[in-house]
Structure formats: C-alpha cells, structure tokens
Design an enzyme around this catalytic site. Sequence first.
Site, PDB file in Angstrom:
ATOM      1  CB  THR A  34      -9.417 -18.881  -6.335  1.00  0.00           C
ATOM      2  OG1 THR A  34      -9.110 -17.539  -6.732  1.00  0.00           O
ATOM      3  CG2 THR A  34      -9.886 -19.681  -7.546  1.00  0.00           C
ATOM      4  CB  CYS A  38      -3.876 -12.001 -10.029  1.00  0.00           C
ATOM      5  SG  CYS A  38      -4.329 -13.699  -9.613  1.00  0.00           S
ATOM      6  CB  CYS A  72       1.029 -12.880 -11.288  1.00  0.00           C
ATOM      7  SG  CYS A  72      -0.287 -12.427 -10.118  1.00  0.00           S
ATOM      8  CG  ASP A 452      19.367  23.888 -17.283  1.00  0.00           C
ATOM      9  OD1 ASP A 452      20.073  23.728 -16.270  1.00  0.00           O
ATOM     10  OD2 ASP A 452      19.571  23.308 -18.368  1.00  0.00           O
TER      11      ASP A 452
END
Length: 502
Positions: A34, A38, A72, A452
Amino acid sequence: MRNGMHTDVERCVRAVQSKDARFDGWVYTAVLTTRIYCRPSCPVVPPKPENMTFYPSAAACQQAGFRACKRCRPDTSPGSPEWNQRADLVARAMRLVADGIVDREGVPGLARRLGYSTRQIERHLLAELGAGPLALARAQRAQTARLLIETTALPMAEIAFAAGFASIRTFNDTVREVYALSPSDLRERAAKRSGTPPVPAGDSSGTPGVLALRLPFRAPLNPDNLFGHLAATAVPGVEEWRDGAYRRTLRLPYGHGIVGLTPAPDHIACRLTLSDLRDLPVAISRCRRMLDLDADPVAVDDQLRTDPVLAPLIDKAPGRRVPRTVDEAEFAVRAVLGQQVSTAAARTHAARLVTAHGEPVDDPEGGLTHIFPSPEALADLDPESLAMPRTRRTTFTTLVRHLADGTLHLGVDSDWEQTRAELLALPGFGPWTVDVIGMRALGDPDAFLPTDLGIRRAAQELGLPSTPAALTARAAAWRPWRAYAVQYLWATDSHPINFLPV
C-alpha cells in the site's frame, strides 16, 4: 532497551500483530503493497509479515516514499525514548532537531553546536535513523503543518510560514506527499471526523494565537509527583496552578508564550498562547521534555522492580516521570537560589528576581506576569541586592556570568559528563546542585541525589543504606534509571511536591 529494534524483524512483527502501543515511536511499520506507514498499534488488520518492512523514524519512512496512515496517524506518536536516555551524538542531534535548530540555523548550525562537521552529522543520522537532518526537520514541519491545518482556520499561507516552509509550493507538495491529501482536503477530512469546523484563528473563545492540543504519552503515567512538584515549586508570576492546570510563561526563539497543561487519563491537554506561531514545534517539544512524556515507563519500572525494596512503591503507583524544565539556564539559576533553604524561601528569592529583572507579559486568562529573566538580564545586577549569604551570592553571580558570556552552555545538546565537570569547577557547586541540574535540566535519566535529605529519610524508612556512599553502592542495580528511583523514593514522604494540588 530497544535501540535498533527496527532491525529485529521477528520482534517488530509480533509488536504489530499484537497492536502493542508500547512500541509506538520506537519503530514504524511500512507496508510494501500500500506504500503506507503505520505505528505498531494501528487498529487496521495487520498486513502479512512478508509485506512489512520497518524503519526507526517517520522521516525515514517518508524519505523511502511511504505515506502516513490516515487511521493511526503515526507521525503523532510519542517520541522515541532513545533521545531521552542517551547522551551520544545522535541523541543530542535529535534533541536539537526537535528544538527547531535545523529550521533556524540549517545543518551547518546543527553541526556547529555539536562540534562535528556536517558530513559527520549526516553519516551518523543516516546510519541510525535512515534519514539525515534535513529529512528529520522536514518531517517535523509536516507534522506541525498538519496540526495547524486540522485545529485552526488559519489561512494556508500563514500555516506554511508558521510551520517553517520556505514557500507555499513546498508546503503544498510536502503535505500531499506525506499525507496523500492536499492541505484543504486534510482540513475538510478533520472537520468531518470531529463533527466541528476548525477553530477560527484562535480557540473556541476567539482568543488570537491560542491553540488547544493533546500531547500523547506511553502509559502508565502517574501525574501526582510530576504536576505536584511543578506546582509546589512554582515561581509566582512565571508559574501557577489554576483550575486543574499547571501554567507557565515560555521564552521562545521568535517570541514568548504561555502554556497550560492539564493531566488526563490518556493524554496531556495543552493550551498554548504564542506571540509567533513559528514557535509552535519548539513549544511542544519543550513541554513534552518538561513532563518527560517520551519516557518508556514500562522499561523503567521493570528494571527498578527487580529491587524488592522498590517493587512495592512501583506496584502502588507505576509510571512516575521526572519533572524537568523548559529552560535549562533558568533551572540552574533556581537550583542555586534553592541551596540550603526551604522550597518556600527559594520561591521567594526567585519571585524577587522575576519582579526586578523579568520581561513583563500579558495573561488575560490567569495571573502570570513575567518571563523568567535571562542570564544576560541577571549578569549586571548588584550582588548586594540578593538577600542571601555572601558565598551564595558569589555562586549566583559566577553562574549567571558564565551563562551570559557563553563560557557555560546548558541546553538540550549539552554533553552530560562534560557539563557536570564544568559545573563542579564553579565556586559553591557541590554534588547535590550538580546532580539536580543533571536530572531536571540536562535530562540525565541516571542522575542520583544520595545527599538529598528527602532521599536519605526515605532510605532510612525503607531499610536502605542511608549514608551517601552506601546508598550509591546499593543504587548501582537501578542504573540507568536512578533519576526515576529518586521519584519513587521522594514519594514515600508527605511533602506537597508529591501530590496534585486540589
């Protein structure tokens, strides 16, 4: 770690067949029959394995002649976590491309900032991403154009300019090539899909220059410490928590902006007001970076969960992110202001600087008044005006002088180890200040704060070693995600930075 995942065809096929959203942004599926690409989680029926090929970036897919899937929308996937967790040349280049350097300064500007030749930059990016800097920047321009086409009613000529295209013809050709639709068709399709017309030159209230966006992320995301930290440390005038949103002003390449960020279950709602629309891609990139939205929480939590002490903390509230910054120099200045004082005192010091030296802005929708002052604006201030001990004044003035004259550079392209060494060489910079800048400004995912006070309290409560040396030795098993371990350890305290405001 999924570095180079696109070369592992079997693993990629499994990700596509299972529609695994965790791999969105890591790899892109191109369908040979195609000519469409995607994201792995695309809802359509997966193609046959023999018809799939895989690429590491949307730009590589486009360069190979594939068009973006209309279902998508793979070009809107969360960014690859690779560029957050790595500090090598390719990662630094990708962070600069996202920050718009190629559009503003060209490939020579990108190479100059990284200290390499243009040929070396091209070679490294092509080898790892299948696309050079121009193709990567073109893909970003196409995505920005699509966003403006679909969410505003701005004239196409204005969109082309705002997205960074040199001409209307190039804009039209790129949109058709990437999305297989003309810009007008893309807008019409979006309007039909949403059932509402595009917003006319602003948002639904008609405010000029306002854009409403959705910032995607990889689940899970725990917003408590992320937004709680930003809200609790907010500098009045520059930042605020209002109506469930963290809002702040932005200094951008072409102008300024105001952003409102609201956590939602599957995205971050982003409301941007820009003085120049050309700053849109940079503003989005910096907001995503501040919220650490391109992290891979599954990989992070899986690693930290192997420690039986951390496992219950992660199981209770997975997906913690590291709250970062939109301006590295600003954060370094604020880190110095926060040395050996409370959060409230640090905010007070910063607010005085903002009022005296910040750039005023208008905010019709809230209480923001200024952009945080630049190092250049702070370099000439009178040290005696700073209500702090003399030694910290020296630390402050030395930092802003080095930032202003370019001796010290803090940015998305900074080399983490080199910058740490440069900071440690400055007077008054100890391990805590350097590591908190490394974690929140430079974005080092392995920065650690063993000295810390909050970390030491948490360690003692959990039965971990509480001395810095012993805790550092124990934390070796948490690498390379020690900055995320810090977030889980901080969460054991009842400090307001760990909770969303109500």
